[in-house]
Design an enzyme around this catalytic site. Structure first.
Site, PDB file in Angstrom:
ATOM      1  N   GLY A 239       0.830  -1.188  -0.039  1.00  0.00           N
ATOM      2  CA  GLY A 239      -0.007   0.183   0.062  1.00  0.00           C
ATOM      3  C   GLY A 239       0.835   1.295  -0.001  1.00  0.00           C
ATOM      4  CD  GLU A 263       5.008  -3.548  -3.585  1.00  0.00           C
ATOM      5  OE1 GLU A 263       5.140  -2.240  -3.469  1.00  0.00           O
ATOM      6  OE2 GLU A 263       4.229  -4.379  -3.929  1.00  0.00           O
ATOM      7  CB  CYS A 300       3.812  -1.090  -6.684  1.00  0.00           C
ATOM      8  SG  CYS A 300       3.617  -2.796  -6.934  1.00  0.00           S
TER       9      CYS A 300
END
Ligand code: NAP
Length: 502
Positions: A239, A263, A300
């Site tokens: 997140g 992460e 991401c």
């Protein structure tokens, strides 16, 4: 067919109401009510997980593998419901939900195969040397052992592959650790079906039901209670940097600190070297634009920054990228909050000195259009906020005048999940000079590719120095991610009868 969720928590195989409720916020389709968690449900779930650990943690890898395979099967049995509600809740297209389901079941089966091979145990043996002088050596055996109950936070951007039965859960269960998931409020119905699938697999395999629980909603109270619960031994999180850092700090402040595997954010810079830029500026720009806008940029590994030498070829790249991005229609974002953060990120960039807007347009409340900006190396280096992640289909082109400027940008980078170099043979010297710097910055280095699309494999590293992750020694994707939930134990002069079953 219309799936209607039961709307309850799943704690140790039992559906359970909450003291309060929340309603889902689907991109389309019906709104449903769900139980909202509190510290009470967290405590019940963690206590059951600890109880389950006394059997699950000490059973064989084969029994863990059979459980993982059974979860994959149970997920497949619920495929249609998962796709239906997953699309409604996330706004992601059907093909994406189907692909992500395949990735999730494939991941579970890969872990099953991995632990059947025994590689995760990393067993070592130093045989006794009873006649060694001046001191004898005892018999030493080492193997990796499960750590106990693990907390997992479902991610908004992967309702399946990084959520209820996603990579963190699969790795923890494979290690022999029970899991308590805090469901993401963006997709509670999807999470509920997956939790039911895990409970069905546990029942079929005769595994203690406390091996898995899902606590829905409840916001920060639930997240904080979970990471601070004294029986939780580690946390897996995907997140934002802000939330990840807050939870990491809570883990560090505990009377007994525990590892927090977060992460977090990354801008995944892409260095386009001169010969490659000269040879194929337009094709690279088009490939980059496609990678940047995939899934509305909500990855991401989104390659948010391009660094290239100013000149005619850079102009060609810029023109082709601007035109490819301007042609893209609006895409639905995962949540209104993410869409709002995307809009404010655009405002921030447009207001930064030395930044030129190439394309950006107003989107709807939960929609995003691509945005593209251009700046110089000097302006980029002068404004560290330009290196901060804006979650969405947004890119910044940075032009450099010299090799020194390119090196300086690389050296000033914060930790990244990935760094990419585009090069031809004539760029080898420049690439060789860049590589030692980039290697210190990222968990994965790519040449002539795009970082979106993270292969679930033995060699994958999805992590990197802070703030890409909170633990540079770990990965959250691939079989190596199991190591986060194991710890080495040395058995000295231990009779075989006392060694753990593996
Ligand atoms: P988030 O805000 O980081 O939230 C993730 C989870 O952490 C949620 O379950 C949230 O619970 C919980 N949480 C947040 N702050 C907390 C706190 N202070 N204490 C305890 N729990 C807390 O992520 P998101 O909702 O998925 O998306 C928001 C932003 O995160 C995006 O705009 C994007 O920038 C970033 N993001 C990055 C990645 C990545 O892979 N790098 C992935 C997804 C999102 P509640 O929602 O119940 O508060």
């Amino acid at each position: 067919m219309t799936f209607t969720p039961h709307g309850k928590h799943l704690i140790a195989g039992q559906r359970r109401d909450g003291a309060s409720e929340f309603t889902s916020s689907p991109a389309h389709g019906p709104v449903h009510s769900f139980a909202a968690g509190s510290a009470v449900e967290v405590d019940a779930a963690v206590a059951a997980a600890e109880e389950a650990f006394w059997s699950y943690g000490y059973s064989s890898s084969e029994s863990h593998a059979a459980f993982l395979d059974a979860i994959a099967e149970e997920i497949e049995k619920r495929a249609e419901d998962i796709t239906e509600i997953g699309c409604q809740e996330s706004g992601l297209p059907e093909a994406r939900l189907q692909g992500e389901r395949g990735r999730t079941t494939g991941q579970l089966r890969l872990f099953a195969q991995h632990i059947r091979s025994g590689q995760h145990l990393d067993q070592r043996h130093d045989a006794a040397l009873p006649d060694r002088a001046p001191l004898l050596r005892p018999d030493l055996k080492m193997m990796q052992r499960p750590i106990g109950p693990v907390a997992v936070f479902g991610a908004s951007n992967f309702p399946l592959a990084f959520s209820t039965a996603g990579g963190d859960t699969a790795a923890a269960l494979a290690a022999g650790c029970p899991v308590v998931v805090k469901g993401h409020e963006a997709h509670p119905g999807t999470g509920e079906i997956i939790a039911d699938a895990i409970a069905a697999a546990a029942a079929a395999c005769g595994v203690h039901p406390g091996v898995f629980s899902l606590v829905q909603g409840g916001g920060r109270e639930v997240g904080a209670a979970l990471v601070q619960h004294p029986l939780i031994r580690a946390v897996g999180f995907t997140g934002s940097l802000q939330a990840g850092r807050a939870l990491f700090d809570l883990c560090a402040q505990r009377a007994e600190p525990i590892p927090f595997f977060g992460e977090l954010g990354s801008v995944n810079p892409m260095f386009v070297l001169d010969a490659a830029l000269e040879a194929r500026a337009e094709a690279m720009a088009q490939g980059w634009a496609a990678s940047l806008t995939m899934g509305a940029g909500q990855f991401c590994t989104n390659p948010g920054i391009v660094v290239m030498t100013e000149g005619e070829a850079a102009e060609k790249f810029t023109k082709a990228a601007t035109s490819a991005l301007s042609e893209q229609g609006a895409q639905t974002m995962l949540t209104e909050g993410i869409a709002a953060a995307y809009a404010s990120g655009q405002d921030r960039l447009a207001g930064t000195e030395g930044v030129q807007v190439l394309c950006a347009s107003e989107s709807g409340a939960r929609e995003a259009l691509p945005a593209l900006y251009r700046t110089t190396a000097d302006a980029f280096l002068a404004s560290p906020s330009l290196s901060e992640e804006v979650f969405g289909p947004l890119g910044i082109l940075v032009t450099v005048k010299t090799e020194e400027q390119r090196q300086k940008i690389a050296r000033e980078l914060e930790g990244q999940l990935t760094c990419t170099v585009h090069m031809d043979d004539d760029d080898t010297d420049a690439a060789r000079a860049l590589m030692p710097v980039l290697e210190r910055k990222a968990g994965r280095l790519l040449v002539n590719g795009f970082p979106t699309g993270v292969e679930v494999a033995d060699s994958m590293v999805h992590g990197g120095p802070y703030p890409a992750s909170t633990n540079f020694g770990a990965t959250s994707v691939g079989t190596l991610s199991i190591r986060r939930f194991l710890r080495p134990v040395c058995y000295q002069n231990m009779p075989d009868a006392l060694l753990p079953a593996v």
